[in-house]
Enzyme design. Structure first.
Site, short mmCIF file in Angstrom:
data_model
loop_
_atom_site.label_atom_id
_atom_site.label_comp_id
_atom_site.label_asym_id
_atom_site.label_seq_id
_atom_site.Cartn_x
_atom_site.Cartn_y
_atom_site.Cartn_z
N ASP A 318 69.30 66.35 84.56
CA ASP A 318 68.65 65.05 84.77
C ASP A 318 69.05 64.11 83.63
O ASP A 318 69.63 64.52 82.63
CB ASP A 318 67.13 65.26 84.78
CG ASP A 318 66.39 64.12 85.48
OD1 ASP A 318 67.01 63.11 85.83
OD2 ASP A 318 65.16 64.26 85.66
N GLU A 321 73.11 59.92 83.34
CA GLU A 321 73.99 58.78 83.70
C GLU A 321 74.89 58.30 82.56
O GLU A 321 75.97 57.77 82.88
CB GLU A 321 73.13 57.61 84.20
CG GLU A 321 72.44 57.87 85.51
CD GLU A 321 71.28 58.86 85.37
OE1 GLU A 321 71.05 59.64 86.32
OE2 GLU A 321 70.63 58.87 84.32
N ASP A 431 64.84 59.09 91.67
CA ASP A 431 63.43 58.69 91.65
C ASP A 431 63.09 57.73 92.78
O ASP A 431 62.84 56.53 92.56
CB ASP A 431 63.09 58.05 90.30
CG ASP A 431 63.28 59.01 89.14
OD1 ASP A 431 63.40 60.22 89.39
OD2 ASP A 431 63.30 58.55 87.99
#
Length: 704
Positions: A318, A321, A431
């Site tokens: 997670d 990015e 999300d």
């Protein structure tokens, strides 16, 4: 510009592009330039490449993988830019992943993949409705182009270029329960006990960042989780695996061994002065690993391996990015904006807006990425901006490396990705929110993700943000049961959304939807193995399945393999939906439970079909077979008889692929193949599965 090709695929090389791991083909033969047939126009300058293609009214454009908007990407602008974006609102033009590939219908169909790991702009009929304009803000990129007879062939060419799909272990196809966060050992055990108490199948439970010691990656809070290995072992006895989240940020803490190792061996990204780059995420001030370095990936993989040795059966990457809550640079912007206000004698409206914008931009401020550098194995210093979209891929490569020597498949999935990462990992879409609009968004996204190679994908069932309504949870669970990755996940501060939180009526509907998924497990798993082996999608748009671009209008219907079409109800307060059935007769199943369903034969065309809240709709095309089995409490306990369903007017056959659920090889010859063969005038079965009774429920409307 250099032009090369491999069979049908042309490579146009501009400048000296950064070599990414996206493409598996590495041998190219000289050929004539693709641009000579006037399909594409290319304008090249020193610091920009611009591509333009004409579009006819009837043409559709699929691809781009994880993006907002419609299945057909016409009419919008998109950015290829991996960003931590928690608000999936219609105006957003980028999400967590970059998949810069397009499939354009026509005669011929055109395929286009731009291997460039930084920001790009895709204007697909937005500025001018009949033009695609793609802007690459660099003079260096690899552009791959191909022609095909159909969208199906075009997608297959792309998967030849970038490789076949990752296959997780079979248990990963079961139901997953997660939340940010189950805070301790007792809460995890209590959740699993509740599933058992209510008779709901469960294969996996996930622990979010609160299992760590102060959010330090690769640590465990021993007060809240005193013995993870025992916890994992106790859960496994019930058929449930334990999966852990991993974030890339390493907390700046001299007493923390991972930090000390990273500093000593220079594993971190650097700033303009060559010092480890400082940013804030969950642990506070952190450094980011430099995943462009194989040495750093090996270091990271060693910690992943040790974490899984403590009992975790899978890894969830997670924040990769990478996410940045703030940096020194973005804090300085706010400080400067405040100072400007203090220096003014009279405030103007735009002064307030400047301060507000500085505060809003503090998270993931784009310019920060230009102030961070990475270095390659060759010692080359690379500005992070130029390779930004590869960061999540690099982290996932490091994670996958931890299991290279394992004899069994491991479960890995990630939030951020780049094209080609589908070879080593699954993907979830981040999300989302508890909104009906995000239900249909999931359907659109998984279709394009599958075309782009990410077969094992899904969205958070029920929605991550906001408060889910009982009805939305039911309908989303029914959809999730018909997607490869099936996980309920929700955010801290939202209402609990485990199946039993909403009363008996909702519990019963959710439980039966999950049981239907387990009844479909042999079919879904077999079709996944076939798709990965053949290099084709598992989830298929109608335009792909029937090779008719006009069918792209039906974005809320999709095929799972060859024999099953999903058309979930996705509107609030609806007790049915409109569905379009192409070309042939269909067998519709209206299912309350896996063994309690009504059948109806429907002709091709438009229909309104009823579906109460506790009913799922499944559609089987004529002369295709679907297989069900009695569901167990987990994938480990699915062992009942096989039930073969279909509407058969002529001889037909279903091949069922099975393996042990863990073996590395997924080649056809390494699987146990069962054939279920049906003749309208006399049924017969060839190749019984081991220890399985087979029964048939075949409707025979007569020969055509």
């Amino acid at each position: 510009m250099n032009t090369h090709r491999n069979e049908k695929i042309f490579r146009l090389r501009f400048g000296t592009p950064f070599r990414t791991p996206a493409v598996v083909i590495d041998q190219w033969n000289s050929t004539e330039a693709f641009t000579q047939n006037n399909i594409i126009e290319i304008e090249e300058t020193d610091n920009q490449i611009r591509l333009e293609l004409a579009l006819r009214n009837e043409q559709i454009v699929l691809g781009l993988g994880e993006q907002l908007g419609a299945l057909n990407k016409r009419g919008r602008r998109y950015r290829a830019w991996c960003v931590d974006e928690p608000h999936h609102n219609p105006d957003k033009d980028a999400l967590y992943s970059s998949h810069p590939v397009l499939f354009i219908s026509g005669e011929p169909c055109i395929g286009l993949f731009i291997d460039y790991p930084s920001e790009m702009d895709f204007d697909i009929g937005f500025t001018q409705h009949d033009r695609i304009r793609i802007t690459i803000p660099s003079g260096s990129a690899d552009i791959y182009l191909w022609q095909a007879d159909s969208l199906r062939e075009s997608s297959r060419e792309y998967l030849r270029l970038t490789g076949s799909s990752y296959v997780p272990p079979r248990w990963a196809f079961g139901y997953h329960q997660s939340r940010w966060s189950y805070p301790n050992d007792a809460s995890v055990r209590a959740i699993v006990d509740k599933f058992e108490e209510h008779g709901i199948p469960l294969d996996t439970i996930h622990v979010d960042i609160d299992y760590m010691d102060g959010y330090r990656v690769f640590t465990i809070d021993e007060k809240r989780f005193p013995n993870v290995k025992k916890l994992a072992g106790d859960l496994l006895e019930k058929g449930v695996r334990l999966v852990s989240i991993i974030d890339p940020g390493v907390k700046i803490d001299p007493d923390y061994s991972v930090y000390r190792e990273g500093i000593a061996d220079k594993h971190f990204c650097t700033d303009d002065d060559g010092h480890p780059y400082r940013l804030a995420v969950w642990p506070g001030w952190t450094h980011l690993p430099n995943f462009l370095s194989s040495k750093t990936r090996t270091w990271w993989s060693s910690h992943v391996k040790r974490l899984t040795e403590r009992g975790f059966a899978g890894v969830w990457n997670d924040m990769n990015e990478p996410a940045m809550f703030f940096t020194d640079h973005s804090l300085k912007r706010i400080e400067d904006a405040v100072v400007k206000l203090e220096d003014k004698d009279g405030l103007q409206p735009w002064d307030i807006f400047n301060l507000r914008w500085a505060c809003e931009d503090i998270q993931n401020y784009r310019e920060n990425f230009k102030t961070m550098s990475q270095h390659t194995d060759a010692g080359e210093l690379v500005n992070h901006w130029d390779v930004h979209n590869l960061y999540g891929y690099g982290m996932t490569m490091a994670t996958s490396q931890a299991f290279e020597d394992d004899k069994q498949r491991r479960f890995i999935f990630s939030r951020s990705s780049y094209s080609g990462m589908h070879r080593i990992s699954g993907l979830w879409t981040g999300d989302n929110s508890s909104r009906w609009e995000h239900l249909i968004l999931q359907m659109r996204m998984i279709q394009n993700l599958n075309l782009c190679g990410f077969l094992f994908c899904g969205a958070d069932v029920g929605g991550f943000n906001d408060h889910v309504s009982p009805e939305l949870l039911v309908r989303w669970t029914q959809l999730g049961a018909l997607t490869p990755f099936f996980r309920n996940h929700s955010a801290a501060g939202t209402r609990d959304q485990e199946p039993w939180q909403f009363g008996e009526t909702i519990l019963s509907a959710v439980r039966e939807a999950i049981r239907i998924r387990y009844a479909l497990m042999p079919y879904i798993y077999s079709e996944f193995l076939k798709a990965a082996n053949k290099g084709i999608p598992l989830i298929r748009p109608l335009a792909y399945q029937y090779e008719q671009p006009a069918l792209s209008e039906f974005e809320d219907q999709y095929f799972i393999g060859d024999s099953l079409m999903a058309a979930p109800v996705h509107q609030p307060n609806a007790r049915g939906r409109y569905v379009y059935l192409p070309e042939e007769r269909w067998l519709m199943l209206r299912m309350k439970r896996w063994d309690d369903y009504q059948t109806e034969i429907l002709p091709a065309g438009h229909h309104y079909v009823k579906a109460d809240l506790n009913e799922m709709l499944l559609f089987i095309p004529e002369n295709r077979l679907l297989i069900l089995t009695e569901p167990g409490n987990s994938t480990d306990s699915v062992s009942g008889r096989y039930v073969v369903l279909g509407l058969v007017a002529e001889e037909t056959e279903l091949e069922l692929w099975e393996d042990d659920g863990f073996q590395r090889s997924i080649r056809r010859e390494d699987c146990n193949i069962s054939r279920f063969h049906v003749e309208p005038s006399g049924r017969r079965v060839e190749g019984h599965s081991k220890n399985r009774e087979v029964c048939f429920n075949i409707l025979e409307p007569g020969r055509k």
